[in-house]
Enzyme design. Structure first.
Site, PDB file in Angstrom:
ATOM      1  N   SER A 129      22.607  13.270 -19.845  1.00  0.00           N
ATOM      2  CA  SER A 129      21.398  13.715 -19.167  1.00  0.00           C
ATOM      3  C   SER A 129      21.456  15.204 -18.872  1.00  0.00           C
ATOM      4  O   SER A 129      22.521  15.770 -18.688  1.00  0.00           O
ATOM      5  CB  SER A 129      21.237  12.941 -17.859  1.00  0.00           C
ATOM      6  OG  SER A 129      20.114  13.425 -17.183  1.00  0.00           O
ATOM      7  N   LYS A 183      22.421   5.206 -17.496  1.00  0.00           N
ATOM      8  CA  LYS A 183      21.518   6.309 -17.860  1.00  0.00           C
ATOM      9  C   LYS A 183      20.058   5.854 -17.768  1.00  0.00           C
ATOM     10  O   LYS A 183      19.181   6.587 -17.326  1.00  0.00           O
ATOM     11  CB  LYS A 183      21.844   6.795 -19.277  1.00  0.00           C
ATOM     12  CG  LYS A 183      20.810   7.739 -19.910  1.00  0.00           C
ATOM     13  CD  LYS A 183      20.836   9.120 -19.271  1.00  0.00           C
ATOM     14  CE  LYS A 183      19.616   9.971 -19.509  1.00  0.00           C
ATOM     15  NZ  LYS A 183      19.146  10.147 -20.849  1.00  0.00           N
ATOM     16  N   HIS A 186      19.173   5.758 -14.222  1.00  0.00           N
ATOM     17  CA  HIS A 186      19.028   7.171 -13.835  1.00  0.00           C
ATOM     18  C   HIS A 186      17.617   7.670 -14.176  1.00  0.00           C
ATOM     19  O   HIS A 186      16.958   8.320 -13.365  1.00  0.00           O
ATOM     20  CB  HIS A 186      20.095   8.002 -14.559  1.00  0.00           C
ATOM     21  CG  HIS A 186      19.782   9.467 -14.655  1.00  0.00           C
ATOM     22  ND1 HIS A 186      18.861   9.976 -15.541  1.00  0.00           N
ATOM     23  CD2 HIS A 186      20.236  10.524 -13.958  1.00  0.00           C
ATOM     24  CE1 HIS A 186      18.775  11.282 -15.374  1.00  0.00           C
ATOM     25  NE2 HIS A 186      19.599  11.636 -14.432  1.00  0.00           N
ATOM     26  N   GLU A 190      14.702   8.916 -11.734  1.00  0.00           N
ATOM     27  CA  GLU A 190      14.025  10.211 -11.953  1.00  0.00           C
ATOM     28  C   GLU A 190      12.503  10.029 -11.845  1.00  0.00           C
ATOM     29  O   GLU A 190      11.817  10.835 -11.212  1.00  0.00           O
ATOM     30  CB  GLU A 190      14.434  10.726 -13.329  1.00  0.00           C
ATOM     31  CG  GLU A 190      13.832  12.031 -13.757  1.00  0.00           C
ATOM     32  CD  GLU A 190      14.292  12.385 -15.178  1.00  0.00           C
ATOM     33  OE1 GLU A 190      15.505  12.322 -15.464  1.00  0.00           O
ATOM     34  OE2 GLU A 190      13.426  12.723 -16.005  1.00  0.00           O
TER      35      GLU A 190
END
Ligand code: 2AM
Length: 481
Positions: A129, A183, A186, A190
């Site tokens: 990322s 991820k 994540h 976000e």
């Protein structure tokens, strides 16, 4: 001559930047790309004068690597990854390592890790990322897969990752697709963080009637406190950015798209039965924004209050701050709940504190807040829910009065606050020892004889009521209760 430390397939921007990042750290990289003219362009362009080795076939790439061989793919997710694995395997030996650095669906990585383990090849699927800039100068790297592969890539990954307080934003996440799973979550988080900021902005703009410069001042101030983060920082910069025609922000069409990973996170939460409400609302908020033409029509057709505010705006900005902070805590609590459930479902051993540490730098959600999460898991590695940690409990307690005022005022003024309000509903639900699901169970038993458990009997013991006098003792075995 076998001399390169690692081979990389896929010279799109992310791949190129990772290669250049590795080269900066004295890692010798051999590169290959399907369209081999891109290898030549790269070697004559950005890679000129470096130690990078250009190759023009899979054989040449593999032949240039030290043993055990490490080959990383930065290619389109899905079938392309499978086809490169098929091309690579005949040229590899037992103990060699294949790494996928794409935004791959974790179930594909689960499958590949198992299939390749049978052939003696060690597979890694890693989340990366931080976008192009991160890839070039220090991303957050979240590797998972075959644990035996980790010692062979640890130094490379940790040296090219972002560093915060001397610690790399990269550590082993867990088995199979755990890295790409984390991820994915994540990316969902976000989505949530961005929507939270949008709601604060909307409230200040439409609700309190603030101008860009005043809002910029508020976000700049917030960035010095508990909300200190990359996203608050760029929001401050966006609100301060003016060109010849004024603020570009005010010319941007209010229609957002949503790529795969935020949506995948929401779908997975439904699959695993986890109330990931805030991220779900963030995805839906984007979907609603995308219906621009319909909204324009509805704005003419449907009535509601016109926002107006006659209180103390400065004081209210403080409440918005608290609403954002409290909702953010809920979002991360929900995100971690999801990761915990996935670990249980797939049998992964995860270190939750190190996941927070990996997100502290290099990636879009980097923030001071993640340090607090790391501390909470350091105190109690088996923490069930972030809200049960003293620090976060106290933080929510301190913020909740303002948070409630914002949600109430938003409803009163007609300003949508999907994440602030769904987070509050979750909070109040989570802290309710009793919820109205007794009524729900009664309804299900009434129309479908689904049976129910009783408050005064052991769990798992099922009962049925003959609600209409004709059902007898028939109970459904079709549905789960
Ligand atoms: P290309 O430059 O030859 O298109 C990101 O798109 C990366 O994935 C690029 O390196 C691209 O190679 C590669 N890629 C995309 N589709 C591919 C395919 N069908 N086969 C091989 N590589 C592919």
């Amino acid at each position: 001559m076998s001399q390169a430390d690692i081979g990389l397939i896929g010279l799109a921007v992310m791949g190129q930047n990772l290669v250049l990042n590795m080269n900066d750290h004295d890692i010798k990289v051999a590169v290959f790309n399907r369209t081999t003219s891109k290898v030549d362009d790269f070697m004559e362009g950005r890679a000129k004068g470096t130690n990078i080795i250009g190759t023009h076939s899979i054989e040449e790439l593999v032949g240039s690597l030290k043993s055990p061989r490490r080959v990383m793919m930065m290619v389109k997710a899905g079938d392309v990854v499978d086809s490169f694995i098929d091309l690579l395997v005949p040229h590899l030996d037992k103990g060699d390592i294949i790494i996928d650095g794409g935004n791959e669906l974790y179930t594909n990585t689960n499958r590949r890790t198992r299939d390749l383990a049978e052939k003696g090849i060690l597979y890694i699927g890693t989340g990366i990322s931080g976008g192009e800039e991160g890839a070039r100068f220090g991303p957050s790297i979240m590797p998972g897969g075959n644990p035996d592969a980790w010692p062979h890539v640890k130094d490379i990954f940790q040296s090219i990752a972002a560093q915060v307080d001397g610690e790399p934003c990269c550590d082993w996440v867990g088995e199979e697709g755990a890295g790409q799973y984390v991820k994915m979550v994540h990316n969902g988080i976000e989505y949530g963080d961005m929507q939270l900021i949008c709601e604060a902005y909307d409230f200040m703009k439409r609700g309190l009637g603030m101008n860009e410069s005043d809002m910029q001042g508020v976000f700049a101030e917030w960035n010095k406190g508990v909300l200190d983060s990359y996203l608050i920082e760029i929001t401050t910069n966006i609100l301060g950015f003016k060109d010849d025609e004024g603020y570009p922000l005010n010319r941007i069409l209010d229609r957002a798209g949503q790529k795969g990973t935020g949506k995948w996170t929401g779908i997975n939460a439904l699959d695993l039965g986890i109330p990931l409400t805030l991220i779900g609302e963030s995805v839906f908020a984007r979907c609603l924004s995308a219906m621009k033409d319909e909204r324009v029509k509805a704005a003419e057709f449907l009535d509601g209050p016109t926002p107006s505010f006659d209180g103390d705006a400065k004081e209210f900005v403080g409440y918005i701050h608290d609403a954002l902070y409290a909702s953010k805590i809920i979002s991360y609590a929900q995100g971690y709940m999801l990761i915990r459930e996935a670990a249980k479902e797939y049998g992964w051993n995860l270190n939750y504190g190190s996941i927070a540490l990996m997100w502290r730098g290099g990636c879009i959600i980097r923030s001071a807040f993640l340090g607090n999460i790391k501390e909470a898991f350091d105190k109690n590695p088996d923490l069930e829910n972030l809200l049960l940690d003293d620090f976060f409990r106290d933080a929510i307690h301190n913020a909740q009065a303002g948070w409630r005022k914002v949600v109430a005022k938003g409803a009163e003024m007609g300003i949508p606050t999907p994440t602030f309000s769904s987070a509050l509903a979750y909070y109040d639900g989570y802290r309710s020892a009793t919820l109205p699901a007794n009524m729900l169970q009664a309804q299900r038993d009434y129309f479908g004889a689904h049976t129910y458990e009783r408050t005064d009997k052991p769990r798992g013991e099922m009962f049925h009521t003959d609600w209409i006098g004709s059902g007898g003792n028939v109970s459904s075995t079709i549905y789960d209760v």
